[in-house]
Design a protein around this motif. Structure first.
Motif, PDB file in Angstrom:
ATOM      1  N   ASP A  18       0.831  -1.208   0.000  1.00  0.00           N
ATOM      2  CA  ASP A  18       0.000   0.000   0.000  1.00  0.00           C
ATOM      3  C   ASP A  18       0.867   1.261   0.000  1.00  0.00           C
ATOM      4  O   ASP A  18       0.573   2.241  -0.705  1.00  0.00           O
ATOM      5  CB  ASP A  18      -0.920   0.011   1.225  1.00  0.00           C
ATOM      6  CG  ASP A  18      -1.993  -1.056   1.156  1.00  0.00           C
ATOM      7  OD1 ASP A  18      -2.266  -1.558   0.039  1.00  0.00           O
ATOM      8  OD2 ASP A  18      -2.558  -1.397   2.213  1.00  0.00           O
ATOM      9  N   LEU A  19       1.930   1.229   0.778  1.00  0.00           N
ATOM     10  CA  LEU A  19       2.817   2.380   0.854  1.00  0.00           C
ATOM     11  C   LEU A  19       3.533   2.618  -0.470  1.00  0.00           C
ATOM     12  O   LEU A  19       3.691   3.760  -0.921  1.00  0.00           O
ATOM     13  CB  LEU A  19       3.828   2.170   1.984  1.00  0.00           C
ATOM     14  CG  LEU A  19       4.734   3.348   2.353  1.00  0.00           C
ATOM     15  CD1 LEU A  19       3.926   4.609   2.589  1.00  0.00           C
ATOM     16  CD2 LEU A  19       5.558   2.999   3.586  1.00  0.00           C
ATOM     17  N   LYS A  20       3.963   1.546  -1.108  1.00  0.00           N
ATOM     18  CA  LYS A  20       4.623   1.674  -2.408  1.00  0.00           C
ATOM     19  C   LYS A  20       3.694   2.336  -3.432  1.00  0.00           C
ATOM     20  O   LYS A  20       4.124   3.188  -4.212  1.00  0.00           O
ATOM     21  CB  LYS A  20       5.081   0.314  -2.926  1.00  0.00           C
ATOM     22  CG  LYS A  20       5.639   0.357  -4.362  1.00  0.00           C
ATOM     23  CD  LYS A  20       6.119  -1.000  -4.824  1.00  0.00           C
ATOM     24  CE  LYS A  20       6.366  -1.023  -6.321  1.00  0.00           C
ATOM     25  NZ  LYS A  20       7.345  -0.023  -6.775  1.00  0.00           N
ATOM     26  N   ASP A  21       2.424   1.960  -3.424  1.00  0.00           N
ATOM     27  CA  ASP A  21       1.463   2.562  -4.353  1.00  0.00           C
ATOM     28  C   ASP A  21       1.403   4.073  -4.188  1.00  0.00           C
ATOM     29  O   ASP A  21       1.292   4.820  -5.169  1.00  0.00           O
ATOM     30  CB  ASP A  21       0.071   1.955  -4.138  1.00  0.00           C
ATOM     31  CG  ASP A  21      -0.026   0.517  -4.622  1.00  0.00           C
ATOM     32  OD1 ASP A  21       0.832   0.108  -5.427  1.00  0.00           O
ATOM     33  OD2 ASP A  21      -0.951  -0.195  -4.186  1.00  0.00           O
ATOM     34  N   ASN A  22       1.482   4.531  -2.946  1.00  0.00           N
ATOM     35  CA  ASN A  22       1.468   5.971  -2.675  1.00  0.00           C
ATOM     36  C   ASN A  22       2.767   6.650  -3.095  1.00  0.00           C
ATOM     37  O   ASN A  22       2.753   7.724  -3.695  1.00  0.00           O
ATOM     38  CB  ASN A  22       1.227   6.221  -1.179  1.00  0.00           C
ATOM     39  CG  ASN A  22      -0.220   6.088  -0.779  1.00  0.00           C
ATOM     40  OD1 ASN A  22      -1.079   6.818  -1.244  1.00  0.00           O
ATOM     41  ND2 ASN A  22      -0.504   5.135   0.084  1.00  0.00           N
ATOM     42  N   LEU A  23       3.893   6.019  -2.799  1.00  0.00           N
ATOM     43  CA  LEU A  23       5.188   6.633  -3.080  1.00  0.00           C
ATOM     44  C   LEU A  23       5.506   6.666  -4.572  1.00  0.00           C
ATOM     45  O   LEU A  23       6.207   7.557  -5.044  1.00  0.00           O
ATOM     46  CB  LEU A  23       6.296   5.901  -2.325  1.00  0.00           C
ATOM     47  CG  LEU A  23       6.270   6.055  -0.803  1.00  0.00           C
ATOM     48  CD1 LEU A  23       7.346   5.188  -0.154  1.00  0.00           C
ATOM     49  CD2 LEU A  23       6.466   7.516  -0.399  1.00  0.00           C
ATOM     50  N   LEU A 110       0.913   9.724   4.849  1.00  0.00           N
ATOM     51  CA  LEU A 110       0.350   8.852   3.813  1.00  0.00           C
ATOM     52  C   LEU A 110      -0.479   7.718   4.382  1.00  0.00           C
ATOM     53  O   LEU A 110      -1.459   7.293   3.775  1.00  0.00           O
ATOM     54  CB  LEU A 110       1.481   8.277   2.949  1.00  0.00           C
ATOM     55  CG  LEU A 110       2.213   9.249   2.017  1.00  0.00           C
ATOM     56  CD1 LEU A 110       3.362   8.535   1.320  1.00  0.00           C
ATOM     57  CD2 LEU A 110       1.259   9.835   0.972  1.00  0.00           C
ATOM     58  N   ILE A 111      -0.089   7.205   5.553  1.00  0.00           N
ATOM     59  CA  ILE A 111      -0.798   6.045   6.117  1.00  0.00           C
ATOM     60  C   ILE A 111      -1.566   6.404   7.384  1.00  0.00           C
ATOM     61  O   ILE A 111      -2.029   5.518   8.104  1.00  0.00           O
ATOM     62  CB  ILE A 111       0.182   4.881   6.403  1.00  0.00           C
ATOM     63  CG1 ILE A 111       1.240   5.282   7.441  1.00  0.00           C
ATOM     64  CG2 ILE A 111       0.865   4.420   5.113  1.00  0.00           C
ATOM     65  CD1 ILE A 111       2.145   4.122   7.868  1.00  0.00           C
ATOM     66  N   ASP A 112      -1.704   7.707   7.644  1.00  0.00           N
ATOM     67  CA  ASP A 112      -2.453   8.190   8.811  1.00  0.00           C
ATOM     68  C   ASP A 112      -1.900   7.603  10.107  1.00  0.00           C
ATOM     69  O   ASP A 112      -2.631   7.066  10.948  1.00  0.00           O
ATOM     70  CB  ASP A 112      -3.943   7.845   8.665  1.00  0.00           C
ATOM     71  CG  ASP A 112      -4.813   8.602   9.663  1.00  0.00           C
ATOM     72  OD1 ASP A 112      -4.381   9.681  10.104  1.00  0.00           O
ATOM     73  OD2 ASP A 112      -5.903   8.108   9.995  1.00  0.00           O
ATOM     74  N   ALA A 113      -0.567   7.713  10.251  1.00  0.00           N
ATOM     75  CA  ALA A 113       0.116   7.195  11.445  1.00  0.00           C
ATOM     76  C   ALA A 113       0.711   8.351  12.244  1.00  0.00           C
ATOM     77  O   ALA A 113       0.673   9.519  11.823  1.00  0.00           O
ATOM     78  CB  ALA A 113       1.220   6.229  11.025  1.00  0.00           C
TER      79      ALA A 113
END
Length: 337
Positions: A18-23, A110-113
């Protein structure tokens, strides 16, 4: 920035994807590669091949894995640590010069952390001198002095900055005015200081910050007006959080040397423009450069803005902004080492 994401659990692997998709959609991220398990095998490779490592795993696994690899705050990559549930993003290594603090904040958003930053200057709302250098693409001649200056900044002591009066340092003044972190500085001028240098001093200690060469590569359709090229450049520089006055050069391929919009932009911004020979572009090789079959079919070269920027920034330069399109205009930005 070249980023590696490494995970060890299935849940962590899902978060990594999921993080890769954002980056991947971020123009400041040149590439983002995924790795899973085999941390003993992968970390020695990742540490030297990437600018930043995102470790989705327990902190104990991460620390034991990187401990033998850590060398210096100047050369170590940024390392951030995320738990499997994506609740916390911890800046673990190279918070300032490596950019881990800033990157941790970006990833957390990006991940609401919750970002976790522990460096003294940041938690005390102070601007570290190495953060200033990182943000403005300045090299530091004597990194051993950084600790002395940051300690003085933490104590609220006044730091002296000396500049050449014949150089436009609008980018520095704007940065100091807008940055949310605190630093107590006095500005002085001396013709003895080189135009590409910023001298920082405090009680007999001195740092020399030197401008790394920032080059904006431009590609555009024939006849594109200056205002459209400017808009594309401005959006790219806004993403990088730098002003046009920080750019040392504009560049494009020699086939664009009579492009009115580019020439007008150079004059408008008072930034020199250089056009790269087609033969140099044909010979240039870099794994970081994207290839366009359309451009190759028309001009016999695979790209304009990225290779031009890298060539003019000099040997061993790096892209800090990959080719991005803006309505018939492409922009890439490179910086010298």
């Amino acid at each position: 920035m070249k980023v590696a994401i490494i995970s060890v659990s299935n849940k962590g692997q899902e978060l990594a994807h999921d993080l890769k998709d954002n980056l991947d959609s971020d123009s400041t991220i040149l590439k983002c590669d995924l790795y899973h398990k085999n941390v003993k095998k992968y970390f020695p490779i990742l540490f030297y091949e990437y600018d930043a490592i995102i470790a989705v795993m327990a902190s104990g696994i991460l620390i034991r894995s990187i401990a033998p690899l850590v060398e210096s705050k100047v050369t170590d990559p940024a390392v951030i640590n995320i738990d499997d549930n994506g609740q916390f993003v911890i800046s673990t290594l190279s918070g300032h010069l490596g950019g881990a603090n800033e990157f941790a904040n970006k990833v957390a958003a990006l991940i609401d952390a919750t970002p976790v930053i522990t460096t003294s200057t940041d938690v005390n709302n102070k601007l570290g001198i190495d953060v200033l250098a990182k943000d403005l693409y300045l090299s530091i001649d004597n990194t051993k002095e950084i600790l002395h200056f940051n300690k003085a900044i933490l104590e609220g002591r006044e730091i002296s900055i000396t500049l050449n009066p014949n150089r436009n340092f609008e980018y520095l003044f704007e940065y100091l005015n807008n940055v949310t972190l605190e630093i107590n500085v006095s500005i002085n001028y001396s013709s003895k200081v080189n135009t590409d240098e910023i001298h920082v001093s405090f009680e007999g200690h001195e740092l020399i910050l030197r401008e790394r060469k920032v080059v904006a590569g431009i590609g555009c359709r024939r006849g594109k007006e200056c205002k459209y090229i400017y808009n594309g450049l401005k959006k790219s520089l806004d993403d990088l959080k730098i002003l046009p006055s920080r750019v040392n050069m504009l560049t494009s391929a020699e086939i664009k040397k009579d492009e009115k919009g580019i020439l007008e932009l150079s004059e408008k911004l008072n930034i020199p423009v250089e056009f790269v020979d087609i033969d140099k572009l044909k010979l240039f090789e870099s794994s970081d450069v994207s290839k366009s079959e359309f451009v190759y079919s028309k001009f016999g070269i695979y790209g304009v803005c990225e290779p031009s920027a890298l060539i003019m920034a000099g040997f061993d330069s790096e892209l800090i902004y990959k080719k991005t399109s803006y309505d018939g205009v492409t922009i890439a930005v490179a910086v010298s080492k």
